[in-house]
Design a protein around this motif. Structure first.
Motif, PDB file in Angstrom:
ATOM      1  N   SER A  20     -22.157   1.933  24.951  1.00 22.94           N
ATOM      2  CA  SER A  20     -21.310   1.718  23.788  1.00 22.94           C
ATOM      3  C   SER A  20     -21.660   2.648  22.634  1.00 22.94           C
ATOM      4  N   ASN A  21     -22.756   3.381  22.730  1.00 20.97           N
ATOM      5  CA  ASN A  21     -23.122   4.293  21.652  1.00 20.97           C
ATOM      6  C   ASN A  21     -22.496   5.675  21.824  1.00 20.97           C
ATOM      7  N   ILE A  22     -21.589   5.823  22.774  1.00 20.16           N
ATOM      8  CA  ILE A  22     -20.911   7.083  23.029  1.00 20.16           C
ATOM      9  C   ILE A  22     -19.653   7.143  22.173  1.00 20.16           C
ATOM     10  N   THR A  23     -19.398   8.277  21.556  1.00 18.64           N
ATOM     11  CA  THR A  23     -18.196   8.449  20.751  1.00 18.64           C
ATOM     12  C   THR A  23     -16.978   8.473  21.660  1.00 18.64           C
ATOM     13  N   ARG A  24     -15.957   7.760  21.278  1.00 20.50           N
ATOM     14  CA  ARG A  24     -14.726   7.719  22.069  1.00 20.50           C
ATOM     15  C   ARG A  24     -14.029   9.064  22.030  1.00 20.50           C
ATOM     16  N   LEU A  25     -13.321   9.382  23.095  1.00 19.21           N
ATOM     17  CA  LEU A  25     -12.569  10.628  23.157  1.00 19.21           C
ATOM     18  C   LEU A  25     -11.424  10.601  22.160  1.00 19.21           C
ATOM     19  N   HIS A  83      -7.931  12.849  21.066  1.00 16.33           N
ATOM     20  CA  HIS A  83      -7.016  13.839  21.607  1.00 16.33           C
ATOM     21  C   HIS A  83      -5.935  14.094  20.569  1.00 16.33           C
ATOM     22  N   ALA A  84      -5.328  15.247  20.612  1.00 24.56           N
ATOM     23  CA  ALA A  84      -4.277  15.572  19.662  1.00 24.56           C
ATOM     24  C   ALA A  84      -3.119  14.580  19.764  1.00 24.56           C
ATOM     25  N   LEU A  85      -2.842  14.140  20.969  1.00 24.38           N
ATOM     26  CA  LEU A  85      -1.805  13.145  21.197  1.00 24.38           C
ATOM     27  C   LEU A  85      -2.468  11.842  21.616  1.00 24.38           C
ATOM     28  N   PRO A  86      -1.858  10.717  21.305  1.00 23.37           N
ATOM     29  CA  PRO A  86      -2.454   9.446  21.728  1.00 23.37           C
ATOM     30  C   PRO A  86      -2.540   9.371  23.258  1.00 23.37           C
ATOM     31  N   MET A  87      -3.665   8.855  23.756  1.00 17.74           N
ATOM     32  CA  MET A  87      -3.809   8.673  25.201  1.00 17.74           C
ATOM     33  C   MET A  87      -3.207   7.322  25.564  1.00 17.74           C
ATOM     34  N   ASN A  88      -2.527   7.268  26.700  1.00 18.91           N
ATOM     35  CA  ASN A  88      -1.900   6.007  27.071  1.00 18.91           C
ATOM     36  C   ASN A  88      -2.943   4.993  27.548  1.00 18.91           C
ATOM     37  N   GLN A  89      -2.528   3.771  27.679  1.00 17.80           N
ATOM     38  CA  GLN A  89      -3.440   2.684  28.019  1.00 17.80           C
ATOM     39  C   GLN A  89      -4.039   2.847  29.408  1.00 17.80           C
ATOM     40  N   ASP A  90      -3.303   3.450  30.334  1.00 20.39           N
ATOM     41  CA  ASP A  90      -3.833   3.662  31.683  1.00 20.39           C
ATOM     42  C   ASP A  90      -5.050   4.592  31.634  1.00 20.39           C
ATOM     43  N   ILE A  91      -4.959   5.637  30.825  1.00 23.81           N
ATOM     44  CA  ILE A  91      -6.078   6.565  30.696  1.00 23.81           C
ATOM     45  C   ILE A  91      -7.255   5.872  30.023  1.00 23.81           C
ATOM     46  N   LEU A 133     -10.910   5.344  31.703  1.00 22.71           N
ATOM     47  CA  LEU A 133     -12.145   5.808  31.071  1.00 22.71           C
ATOM     48  C   LEU A 133     -13.147   4.676  30.898  1.00 22.71           C
ATOM     49  N   ALA A 134     -12.658   3.523  30.475  1.00 18.07           N
ATOM     50  CA  ALA A 134     -13.542   2.365  30.298  1.00 18.07           C
ATOM     51  C   ALA A 134     -14.124   1.927  31.638  1.00 18.07           C
ATOM     52  N   ASP A 135     -13.298   1.914  32.683  1.00 19.21           N
ATOM     53  CA  ASP A 135     -13.774   1.539  34.025  1.00 19.21           C
ATOM     54  C   ASP A 135     -14.797   2.541  34.548  1.00 19.21           C
ATOM     55  N   LEU A 136     -14.532   3.823  34.343  1.00 19.80           N
ATOM     56  CA  LEU A 136     -15.461   4.865  34.771  1.00 19.80           C
ATOM     57  C   LEU A 136     -16.791   4.724  34.053  1.00 19.80           C
ATOM     58  N   ASP A 137     -16.747   4.531  32.745  1.00 24.90           N
ATOM     59  CA  ASP A 137     -17.956   4.362  31.951  1.00 24.90           C
ATOM     60  C   ASP A 137     -18.762   3.165  32.441  1.00 24.90           C
ATOM     61  N   SER A 138     -18.085   2.068  32.697  1.00 26.75           N
ATOM     62  CA  SER A 138     -18.754   0.856  33.165  1.00 26.75           C
ATOM     63  C   SER A 138     -19.394   1.069  34.543  1.00 26.75           C
ATOM     64  N   ALA A 139     -18.652   1.717  35.433  1.00 26.86           N
ATOM     65  CA  ALA A 139     -19.174   1.957  36.783  1.00 26.86           C
ATOM     66  C   ALA A 139     -20.395   2.870  36.753  1.00 26.86           C
ATOM     67  N   ILE A 140     -20.342   3.904  35.927  1.00 25.89           N
ATOM     68  CA  ILE A 140     -21.483   4.819  35.819  1.00 25.89           C
ATOM     69  C   ILE A 140     -22.690   4.086  35.251  1.00 25.89           C
ATOM     70  N   ALA A 141     -22.467   3.287  34.204  1.00 26.58           N
ATOM     71  CA  ALA A 141     -23.569   2.540  33.591  1.00 26.58           C
ATOM     72  C   ALA A 141     -24.211   1.578  34.591  1.00 26.58           C
ATOM     73  N   LYS A 142     -23.392   0.897  35.377  1.00 24.81           N
ATOM     74  CA  LYS A 142     -23.924  -0.035  36.390  1.00 24.81           C
ATOM     75  C   LYS A 142     -24.709   0.716  37.463  1.00 24.81           C
TER      76      LYS A 142
END
Length: 63
Positions: free
Chosen positions: A2-7, A9-17, A21-30
């Protein structure tokens, strides 16, 4: 991680992205926590993560 700065982008990222990203971060942390608990030396863990990052960067550059 949770201490990582969120990405940002010039345009808003959609909820799927954002969810991916949240799932990837969680999987890597686990996976990192499990590797540490199993006694994997930190240097090997760093080398694996660095190697994966290098491979993905090469794929993006060469595509």
């Amino acid at each position: 991680m949770s201490n990582i700065t969120r990405l940002r982008h010039a345009l808003p990222m959609n909820q799927d992205i954002n969810k991916a990203l949240a799932d990837l971060d969680s999987a890597i942390a686990k996976a990192v926590d499990a590797a540490k608990s199993a006694g994997l030396p930190q240097g090997i863990l760093v080398a694996i993560l660095h190697g994966q990052a290098h491979t993905e960067t090469a794929r993006m550059v060469n595509s």
